[in-house]
Design a protein around this motif. Structure first.
Motif, PDB file in Angstrom:
ATOM      1  N   ALA A   1       0.839  -1.199   0.000  1.00  0.00           N
ATOM      2  CA  ALA A   1       0.000   0.000   0.000  1.00  0.00           C
ATOM      3  C   ALA A   1       0.868   1.241   0.000  1.00  0.00           C
ATOM      4  O   ALA A   1       1.913   1.267   0.652  1.00  0.00           O
ATOM      5  N   SER A   2       0.409   2.267  -0.716  1.00  0.00           N
ATOM      6  CA  SER A   2       1.216   3.477  -0.843  1.00  0.00           C
ATOM      7  C   SER A   2       1.210   4.302   0.430  1.00  0.00           C
ATOM      8  O   SER A   2       2.104   5.089   0.675  1.00  0.00           O
ATOM      9  N   GLY A   3       0.156   4.154   1.225  1.00  0.00           N
ATOM     10  CA  GLY A   3       0.078   4.905   2.460  1.00  0.00           C
ATOM     11  C   GLY A   3      -0.212   3.982   3.619  1.00  0.00           C
ATOM     12  O   GLY A   3      -0.462   2.787   3.431  1.00  0.00           O
ATOM     13  N   TYR A   4      -0.192   4.523   4.828  1.00  0.00           N
ATOM     14  CA  TYR A   4      -0.451   3.680   5.986  1.00  0.00           C
ATOM     15  C   TYR A   4      -1.959   3.609   6.206  1.00  0.00           C
ATOM     16  O   TYR A   4      -2.549   4.528   6.759  1.00  0.00           O
ATOM     17  N   ILE A   5      -2.563   2.517   5.786  1.00  0.00           N
ATOM     18  CA  ILE A   5      -4.016   2.392   5.872  1.00  0.00           C
ATOM     19  C   ILE A   5      -4.448   1.228   6.745  1.00  0.00           C
ATOM     20  O   ILE A   5      -5.640   1.031   6.964  1.00  0.00           O
ATOM     21  N   MET A   6      -3.508   0.483   7.263  1.00  0.00           N
ATOM     22  CA  MET A   6      -3.874  -0.761   7.945  1.00  0.00           C
ATOM     23  C   MET A   6      -4.603  -0.527   9.246  1.00  0.00           C
ATOM     24  O   MET A   6      -5.283  -1.417   9.735  1.00  0.00           O
ATOM     25  N   ASP A   7      -4.476   0.655   9.816  1.00  0.00           N
ATOM     26  CA  ASP A   7      -5.228   0.951  11.045  1.00  0.00           C
ATOM     27  C   ASP A   7      -6.698   1.212  10.761  1.00  0.00           C
ATOM     28  O   ASP A   7      -7.527   1.187  11.679  1.00  0.00           O
ATOM     29  N   TYR A   8      -7.037   1.503   9.485  1.00  0.00           N
ATOM     30  CA  TYR A   8      -8.377   1.966   9.169  1.00  0.00           C
ATOM     31  C   TYR A   8      -9.108   1.109   8.136  1.00  0.00           C
ATOM     32  O   TYR A   8     -10.329   1.176   8.037  1.00  0.00           O
ATOM     33  N   TYR A   9      -8.353   0.333   7.357  1.00  0.00           N
ATOM     34  CA  TYR A   9      -8.943  -0.421   6.262  1.00  0.00           C
ATOM     35  C   TYR A   9      -8.684  -1.912   6.426  1.00  0.00           C
ATOM     36  O   TYR A   9      -7.556  -2.323   6.728  1.00  0.00           O
ATOM     37  N   ALA A  10      -9.723  -2.684   6.205  1.00  0.00           N
ATOM     38  CA  ALA A  10      -9.509  -4.111   6.020  1.00  0.00           C
ATOM     39  C   ALA A  10      -8.903  -4.306   4.632  1.00  0.00           C
ATOM     40  O   ALA A  10      -9.274  -3.610   3.676  1.00  0.00           O
ATOM     41  N   ILE A  11      -7.966  -5.215   4.528  1.00  0.00           N
ATOM     42  CA  ILE A  11      -7.302  -5.472   3.254  1.00  0.00           C
ATOM     43  C   ILE A  11      -7.417  -6.959   2.948  1.00  0.00           C
ATOM     44  O   ILE A  11      -7.313  -7.795   3.862  1.00  0.00           O
ATOM     45  N   GLY A  12      -7.627  -7.249   1.690  1.00  0.00           N
ATOM     46  CA  GLY A  12      -7.781  -8.660   1.342  1.00  0.00           C
ATOM     47  C   GLY A  12      -7.557  -8.930  -0.118  1.00  0.00           C
ATOM     48  O   GLY A  12      -7.096  -8.066  -0.871  1.00  0.00           O
ATOM     49  N   TRP A  13      -7.911 -10.142  -0.485  1.00  0.00           N
ATOM     50  CA  TRP A  13      -7.679 -10.622  -1.842  1.00  0.00           C
ATOM     51  C   TRP A  13      -8.958 -11.146  -2.460  1.00  0.00           C
ATOM     52  O   TRP A  13      -9.716 -11.889  -1.823  1.00  0.00           O
ATOM     53  N   PHE A  14      -9.170 -10.755  -3.708  1.00  0.00           N
ATOM     54  CA  PHE A  14     -10.199 -11.331  -4.550  1.00  0.00           C
ATOM     55  C   PHE A  14      -9.501 -12.006  -5.728  1.00  0.00           C
ATOM     56  O   PHE A  14      -8.344 -11.726  -6.006  1.00  0.00           O
ATOM     57  N   ARG A  15     -10.212 -12.861  -6.392  1.00  0.00           N
ATOM     58  CA  ARG A  15      -9.658 -13.467  -7.617  1.00  0.00           C
ATOM     59  C   ARG A  15     -10.756 -13.602  -8.660  1.00  0.00           C
ATOM     60  O   ARG A  15     -11.941 -13.687  -8.332  1.00  0.00           O
ATOM     61  N   GLN A  16     -10.314 -13.618  -9.900  1.00  0.00           N
ATOM     62  CA  GLN A  16     -11.259 -13.759 -10.995  1.00  0.00           C
ATOM     63  C   GLN A  16     -10.657 -14.647 -12.065  1.00  0.00           C
ATOM     64  O   GLN A  16      -9.621 -14.311 -12.656  1.00  0.00           O
ATOM     65  N   ALA A  17     -11.304 -15.768 -12.292  1.00  0.00           N
ATOM     66  CA  ALA A  17     -10.890 -16.688 -13.340  1.00  0.00           C
ATOM     67  C   ALA A  17     -11.646 -16.339 -14.624  1.00  0.00           C
ATOM     68  O   ALA A  17     -12.721 -15.723 -14.566  1.00  0.00           O
ATOM     69  N   PRO A  18     -11.124 -16.721 -15.764  1.00  0.00           N
ATOM     70  CA  PRO A  18     -11.792 -16.415 -17.030  1.00  0.00           C
ATOM     71  C   PRO A  18     -13.231 -16.919 -17.048  1.00  0.00           C
ATOM     72  O   PRO A  18     -13.499 -18.076 -16.706  1.00  0.00           O
ATOM     73  N   GLY A  19     -14.148 -16.046 -17.404  1.00  0.00           N
ATOM     74  CA  GLY A  19     -15.542 -16.426 -17.505  1.00  0.00           C
ATOM     75  C   GLY A  19     -16.280 -16.556 -16.186  1.00  0.00           C
ATOM     76  O   GLY A  19     -17.440 -16.970 -16.158  1.00  0.00           O
TER      77      GLY A  19
END
Length: 127
Positions: free
Chosen positions: A24-42
């Motif tokens: 992350a470009s800034g310090y956001i971990m105190d305020y934002y949940a962060i996670g992962w999404f994924r997208q497969a073709p179709g």
């Protein structure tokens, strides 16, 4: 403006391991949940895992429980997704996302609620 940058994608054999990073470009971990999404073709974008801002609690979609681990390094403003024993069905573009309003299991089912997105990293799992 917060920017998220994924790295670590690539080709991995089934049963191997791969680690994705989201800086992350800034310090956001105190305020934002962060996670992962994924997208497969179709397919629709799917929530994979997230880590809460308040206490670092972690959440996973059932299909990756026991195989993937999310973690964060607050000093480096970076979140990681360790992918162990990946399967061909894990092949997708993986996106890092951050949300101030959604966390926990709700985060995983609310891609529309994300405030910031990375550009994505392709993960290909060969059989």
């Amino acid at each position: 403006q917060v920017q998220l940058a994924e790295s670590g994608g690539g080709l991995v054999q089934a049963g191997g391991s791969l680690r994705l990073s989201c800086a992350a470009s800034g310090y956001i971990m105190d305020y934002y949940a962060i996670g992962w999404f994924r997208q497969a073709p179709g397919k629709e974008r799917e929530g994979v895992s997230c880590i809460s801002s308040s206490d670092g609690s972690t959440y996973y979609v059932d299909s990756v429980k026991g195989r993937f681990t999310i973690s964060r390094d607050t000093a480096k403003n970076t979140v990681y997704l360790q992918m162990n024993s990946p399967k061909p069905e894990d092949t997708a573009v993986y996106y890092c996302a951050a949300s101030r309003g959604y966390s926990g299991s709700t985060f995983l089912v609310a891609p529309y609620g994300m405030d910031y997105w990375g550009k994505g990293a392709l993960v290909t799992v060969s059989s």
